[in-house]
Design a protein around this motif. Structure first.
Motif, short mmCIF file in Angstrom:
data_model
loop_
_atom_site.label_atom_id
_atom_site.label_comp_id
_atom_site.label_asym_id
_atom_site.label_seq_id
_atom_site.Cartn_x
_atom_site.Cartn_y
_atom_site.Cartn_z
N ASP A 233 -11.28 -54.78 5.82
CA ASP A 233 -11.25 -53.44 5.42
C ASP A 233 -11.69 -53.45 3.97
O ASP A 233 -12.50 -52.66 3.56
CB ASP A 233 -10.14 -52.74 5.96
CG ASP A 233 -9.77 -52.70 7.49
OD1 ASP A 233 -9.42 -53.75 8.05
OD2 ASP A 233 -9.91 -51.52 7.90
N GLU A 234 -10.78 -54.09 3.10
CA GLU A 234 -11.06 -54.21 1.58
C GLU A 234 -12.20 -54.76 1.33
O GLU A 234 -12.94 -54.36 0.23
CB GLU A 234 -10.00 -54.90 1.05
CG GLU A 234 -9.99 -54.79 -0.47
CD GLU A 234 -9.92 -53.24 -0.66
OE1 GLU A 234 -10.65 -52.83 -1.62
OE2 GLU A 234 -9.20 -52.35 -0.05
N ARG A 237 -14.94 -51.94 1.91
CA ARG A 237 -14.71 -50.91 0.73
C ARG A 237 -15.28 -51.57 -0.68
O ARG A 237 -15.86 -50.72 -1.33
CB ARG A 237 -13.18 -50.50 0.59
CG ARG A 237 -12.99 -49.55 1.56
CD ARG A 237 -11.47 -48.97 1.08
NE ARG A 237 -10.38 -50.12 1.25
CZ ARG A 237 -9.61 -50.09 2.48
NH1 ARG A 237 -9.74 -49.34 3.58
NH2 ARG A 237 -8.82 -51.03 2.29
N ARG A 241 -18.41 -50.20 -3.05
CA ARG A 241 -18.23 -49.82 -4.57
C ARG A 241 -19.35 -50.80 -5.34
O ARG A 241 -19.77 -50.00 -6.33
CB ARG A 241 -17.00 -50.61 -5.12
CG ARG A 241 -15.65 -49.79 -4.56
CD ARG A 241 -14.35 -50.30 -5.35
NE ARG A 241 -13.02 -49.57 -4.80
CZ ARG A 241 -12.53 -50.13 -3.69
NH1 ARG A 241 -12.64 -51.44 -3.49
NH2 ARG A 241 -11.40 -49.63 -3.39
N GLN A 273 -16.81 -46.68 6.97
CA GLN A 273 -16.62 -46.50 5.37
C GLN A 273 -17.72 -45.82 4.76
O GLN A 273 -17.58 -45.05 3.77
CB GLN A 273 -16.29 -47.78 4.99
CG GLN A 273 -15.12 -48.65 5.43
CD GLN A 273 -13.90 -48.17 4.89
OE1 GLN A 273 -13.87 -47.03 4.08
NE2 GLN A 273 -12.64 -48.62 5.27
N VAL A 614 -14.82 -45.04 -3.27
CA VAL A 614 -15.78 -44.79 -2.52
C VAL A 614 -15.67 -43.84 -1.58
O VAL A 614 -16.74 -43.59 -0.62
CB VAL A 614 -15.73 -46.44 -1.48
CG1 VAL A 614 -15.83 -47.33 -2.24
CG2 VAL A 614 -14.36 -46.26 -0.89
N SER A 615 -14.69 -42.93 -1.75
CA SER A 615 -14.59 -41.77 -1.11
C SER A 615 -13.50 -40.70 -1.96
O SER A 615 -12.91 -41.19 -3.00
CB SER A 615 -13.78 -42.01 0.07
OG SER A 615 -12.38 -42.44 0.06
N GLU A 618 -10.10 -41.86 -2.18
CA GLU A 618 -9.67 -42.76 -2.99
C GLU A 618 -9.85 -42.50 -4.65
O GLU A 618 -9.23 -42.94 -5.10
CB GLU A 618 -10.77 -44.05 -2.61
CG GLU A 618 -10.48 -45.57 -3.22
CD GLU A 618 -10.91 -46.58 -2.86
OE1 GLU A 618 -12.05 -47.10 -3.72
OE2 GLU A 618 -10.93 -46.88 -1.47
#
Length: 1005
Positions: A233-234, A237, A241, A273, A614-615, A618
């Motif tokens: 997941d990271e 993300r 970025r 994502q 990224v959102s 976030e």
């Protein structure tokens, strides 16, 4: 290193020479590469003219070129290229006709898919290789015979398989087909692996095609950066970025790609994502038609059509898509799920009709606000649906018509479209048309299988929906050239990109588990030793070539990343065996951790500050993180002061960390909840529930929260339902005894059989075998009850405190509390006996083991959790005394009627001291309710859980660390009432006031 686009443009212009309109054909590595190259060539400036774009260039693939060359030859023989579903059905038919051991495989879907994959490889093999395989006994001969039989079946029905198409294409190239004239010179983009067929076809092209090749220095590309992350997941993300960072530096999104290992996990992560970040994307590996609303509705209807209508399947179908009712309104799925569960529907249209009708006519419809109209509406819908889909198609053409009618009648995209984002609604409407088109295309199967059975149709539709990609509506989500290109690794070959992000480079995924092919096993492949039929070792080489080629497609940025852990499996991940090579020799690796020269992101918090958010969520999180990092109160942050939901969440987290009780722990405020209506009586069980767990009392009794009924999950009749059943049997039997009927075991068992039939009709009895066992156990208990029934009953099933609805009800039991106010109780006494010795004996039947009754031996009310014995004794004593009956001694007992009981009975003799202790417990309960005190009290740990939570349907709603939370908060003075109630110790004179004893000793111990 020159970019692919520069090298390709230079080669094309060289091939054109002085004639800029001369035709040139470019052979790309894939359809995606072809589209990308076609678009990119439109941006190239021609040095000789200064104009933008290169004219008269056809970008295609070797397979497409082959089909184009083969088409005239096939048409002259009356053949068409076989579509994939027809080929699969031909394999299935050939397997059924086969005399080999593969005959039985025709009905096994997974094996047919494996055969189809193996036959794809055989399509590319030269005839001499196929013949070598045929000589390899016994498996090779069986496979090749089945392969040839499949091609013969397709040819018989006017279709050509892949092998025939390729042979005709090669022959067309050799014979200098007229279609070759328009090719012009041919430029081949070399990137990654190629098949033997592609090489042979290009070799056979005539001299005027002058095949030239564009090959980048891709065999040994090196990444420009490498990084490891704590989890996938990271990793995704952070990759996004990086995409945003490079976009800010001037690399447009359409010149960037995120490539990942094949499979659904990374596909889902990347798509989710990017969608959350609002970044447009395109590429392969997107969602299938099976995941669209239309696909789910059609697949669900097909599954239901010839089934027995199980409730869970019907409700899952209704919940998965917006389904329209007969009046065009959307079905309230959760509501119907609850009502049908209350009705006890399991399966079969008869149960949908009869049990819902019974619920509408006789059942209690107050639970959750259910209405008789809803029950009848559900029954009518299911009945109409069953009749609608019962007309099962008998041909593939009929299937197309049937499917279209199902979508027209039941798909509620229109009514729900207004609640969806416009793009989502448009895509779903477009997908519905694609589903219609897909099913219509299956009509070609009528030529191969004119009378298919329904299971075959179901298999084909399911397979085609799963394997067909849903195309987006219009141009809003575009194709290649719109947003970031996202796809599995091999699709990156031959793309014109500036930045490539290769993620998921772990050993478990790249190369991952490469299982042995059961159709053409590796041992056979090794013996054949041909590039056309790759062994496992050669497949690994091909995978590495594709990885290198995909990485090299990034002219400026080539990034390689991997996660260190997989949270879904709990497994520690290691970098792929090829990561070090792709990342470059300057990077050092040591086990699963990154070494010198590799960025190692430690956590989500660390990644949060490493690049642009990224959102929007976030972005907010980062601003809050920075605020707290400066030692500011999060509740005072600008974000919390403008976002009510965030402020409420932060308030909750902060409050739960405090030592004192708050509204988030159950302190809802004084007078918020009244324990009773002063004008109405209250039941003992209501207050008992509070004494056991105030939070459960709040959820169940005040907020009326309840778990939805799941009759299909019931393997065995629930203990509560079993207890209700036994009570109902004894109520009827003892009621007859009160009216003068003689004691009769036969009559008792006759009554039981009637109730057995009734509960079975309600669908609460569980699986038939277990129900038979439960009935036998109940009959044994009833026989023992009959033998222990020592007295002539005075009364049975008598209500008290219910004078408004029951003319025979006793008056309510009034109890004065510690603060002087009075509370009235209602209830229902199972049985009253007057013994020969003049003892008034009140009985309350208990089923099950009832091990918690042992608490009564040290406290006659068990800290308020057992109020019935004193209350029932008071109710009977007061009533019969008011009638002049001498009841100087009144006793109440729990009569345990189950075979697994811990004692025959628990008996209490009423006394003034007992009444005072009862009043004290009730006072504390009422005080707790009136002060708004509703924390969760899990009780002692037992059998891996907490004693108060083991039989609670609302257990999932409570915090995981509920015991720690209660221990932390229980010292708060606000919880003193509960502390006094749960920690109270009965006076010595009352310890032992409740005794366990045999039934014959209860009267005169």
């Amino acid at each position: 290193m020159a970019s692919l686009l520069d090298s390709l443009a230079s080669e094309i212009l060289h091939a054109k020479g002085s004639d800029l309109l001369a035709p040139v054909t470019v052979i790309a590595t894939s359809h995606w590469s072809a589209v990308a190259l076609r678009r990119a060539l439109g941006t190239v400036a021609c040095p000789s003219t200064g104009t933008v774009g290169i004219a008269n260039v056809n970008v295609t693939t070797a397979d497409d070129l082959g089909r184009e060359l083969a088409s005239p030859r096939l048409s002259s023989e009356g053949l068409r290229v076989a579509p994939p579903p027809l080929r699969i059905e031909a394999i299935r038919l050939a397997a059924r006709r086969s005399g080999h051991g593969l005959t039985a495989l025709g009905s096994h879907d997974a094996t047919v898919e494996l055969l189809a994959t193996a036959f794809d490889e055989l399509d590319s093999c030269p005839e001499e290789i196929v013949e070598l395989i045929h000589r390899d006994e016994p498996r090779g001969r069986e496979v090749v015979d089945l392969y040839r039989a499949t091609m013969d079946i397709m040819a018989e029905h006017g279709f050509a398989g892949g092998r025939r198409v390729r042979l005709e294409a090669i022959e067309a190239a050799r014979s200098r087909s007229g279609r070759l004239a328009g090719l012009g010179q041919v430029v081949v983009v070399e990137a990654g692996s190629t098949t033997g067929y592609e090489r042979v076809l290009l070799q056979e092209l005539p001299p005027h095609c002058a095949v030239s090749r564009v090959a980048l220095e891709w065999p040994h590309p090196q990444a420009t950066s490498a990084a490891s992350y704590p989890d996938p997941d990271e990793e995704v993300r952070s990759t996004i970025r990086e995409v945003l960072r490079h976009a800010g530096e001037g690399i447009p999104l359409w010149k960037q790609a995120i490539l990942y290992p094949p499979g659904p996990s990374y596909t889902r992560l990347v798509h989710q994502q990017l969608s959350a970040a609002g970044i447009p994307f395109n590429g392969a590996g997107g969602r299938s038609l099976a995941s669209t609303m239309a696909g789910r509705l059609l697949a669900g209807a097909i599954e239901l059509a010839d089934g027995d209508w199980p409730r869970d399947q019907v409700m899952a179908w209704i919940a998965s898509v917006p389904v329209m009712d007969r009046d065009g309104s959307l079905i309230p799925a959760s509501r119907w799920d609850r009502v049908s569960g209350l009705a006890g529907v399991l399966r079969g249209t008869d149960q949908w009709d009869q049990r819902l009708a019974r619920l509408a006519e006789h059942g209690s419809l107050t639970d959750g606000g259910a209405t008789a109209g809803e029950a009848r509406r559900i029954s009518g819908f299911v009945g109409e649906l069953a009749r609608f889909v019962a007309h099962i198609p008998t041909t593939w053409s009929d299937l197309a018509r049937w499917s279209s009618e199902v979508l027209d009648r039941y798909l509620g995209i229109g009514p729900v479209a207004g609640t969806l984002p416009q793009l989502v609604a448009d895509n779903e409407l477009a997908a519905a048309e694609q589903v219609r088109s897909l099913v219509s295309s299956l009509a070609c199967l009528d030529e191969l299988s004119p009378a298919p059975d329904w299971p075959a149709m179901r298999r084909v539709v399911s397979r085609e929906l799963a394997s067909s990609a849903a195309k987006p509506a219009g141009n809003d989500t575009g194709g290649v050239g719109y947003g970031v290109f996202v796809a599995p690794f091999p699709y990156g070959r031959g793309m014109c990109l500036d930045a490539v992000h290769m993620i998921g480079m772990t050993e478990s995924r790249v190369p991952g588990q490469m299982a042995n092919d059961v159709v053409l096993p590796d041992a056979l492949r090794v013996r054949i030793d041909s590039d056309a039929l790759q062994s496992r070792a050669k497949r690994l080489e091909t995978m590495l070539l594709d990885l290198r080629a995909s990485l090299s497609s990034g002219s400026a940025v080539r990034r390689v990343t991997w996660p260190r852990n997989d949270p879904r499996t709990g497994r520690t991940e290691s970098p792929s065996r090829w990561t070090a090579e792709l990342a470059g020799s300057r990077y050092a690796f040591s086990g699963p951790q990154a070494g010198s020269g590799i960025t190692c992101v430690a956590s989500f918090a660390a990644a949060l500050s490493s690049g642009p958010p990224v959102s929007p969520a976030e972005y907010d999180l980062r601003s809050l993180h920075d605020w707290v990092a400066r030692d500011h109160d999060p509740l005072a942050s600008p974000l919390a002061t403008t976002d009510a939901e965030l402020a409420a969440g932060l308030d909750l987290l902060t409050a739960r960390r405090r030592q004192r009780l708050t509204r988030f722990d159950g302190l809802v405020g004084a007078s918020t909840v009244s324990p009773f209506d002063p004008s109405a009586a209250v039941s003992a069980t209501r207050l008992e529930r509070y004494a056991e767990c105030p939070r459960r009392f709040l959820f169940e009794r005040v907020l009326e929260v309840a778990a939805p009924p799941r009759p299909e999950d019931v393997w065995q009749i629930e203990p509560m339902d079993k207890g209700t059943l036994v009570h109902a049997i004894l109520e009827d039997y003892v009621g007859e005894r009160v009216l003068g009927a003689p004691a009769s075991l036969d009559r008792l068992l006759e009554i039981a059989e009637g109730h057995f039939a009734e509960v079975y009709a309600r669908g609460i009895t569980g699986k038939p075998l277990l129900w038979d066992m439960d009935k036998a156990a109940i009959v044994r208990d009833l026989r023992r009850f009959f033998s222990e029934d020592l007295h002539q009953p005075l009364d049975a099933e008598v209500s008290f405190g219910d004078v408004e609805t029951d003319a025979h009800s006793w008056p309510p039991v009034a109890v004065t509390l510690a603060d002087g106010q009075e509370i009235s109780f209602r209830g229902k006494v199972d049985r009253v006996d007057m013994t020969a010795e003049g003892v008034l004996l009140v009985s309350d039947y208990k089923t099950g083991r009832q091990s918690d009754l042992t608490d009564l031996e040290s406290d006659p009310v068990a800290a308020g959790t057992r109020l019935q014995l004193p209350l029932y004794a008071m109710a009977a004593s007061r009533y019969y005394r008011s009638r002049g009956l001498d009841a100087s001694v009144t006793r109440a007992r729990y009569w345990l009627v189950s075979s697994n009981r811990i004692a025959p009975s628990f008996v209490l003799e009423l006394s003034p001291e007992i009444e005072a202790w009862f009043s004290r417990a009730v006072s504390l309960v009422v005080q707790g309710i009136e002060t708004g005190l509703f924390p969760g009290i899990p009780g002692k740990t037992t059998n891996g859980s907490w004693e108060h939570c083991q039989r609670c349907d609302l257990d999932p709603l409570c915090p995981v660390e509920r015991d720690v939370q209660w221990e932390q908060k229980s010292a708060d003075p606000a919880a003193s009432t509960l502390a006094e109630l749960s920690g109270s110790t009965a006076p010595d004179s009352l310890r032992g006031a409740v005794r366990r004893c045999p039934l014959q000793e209860e009267v005169d111990p």
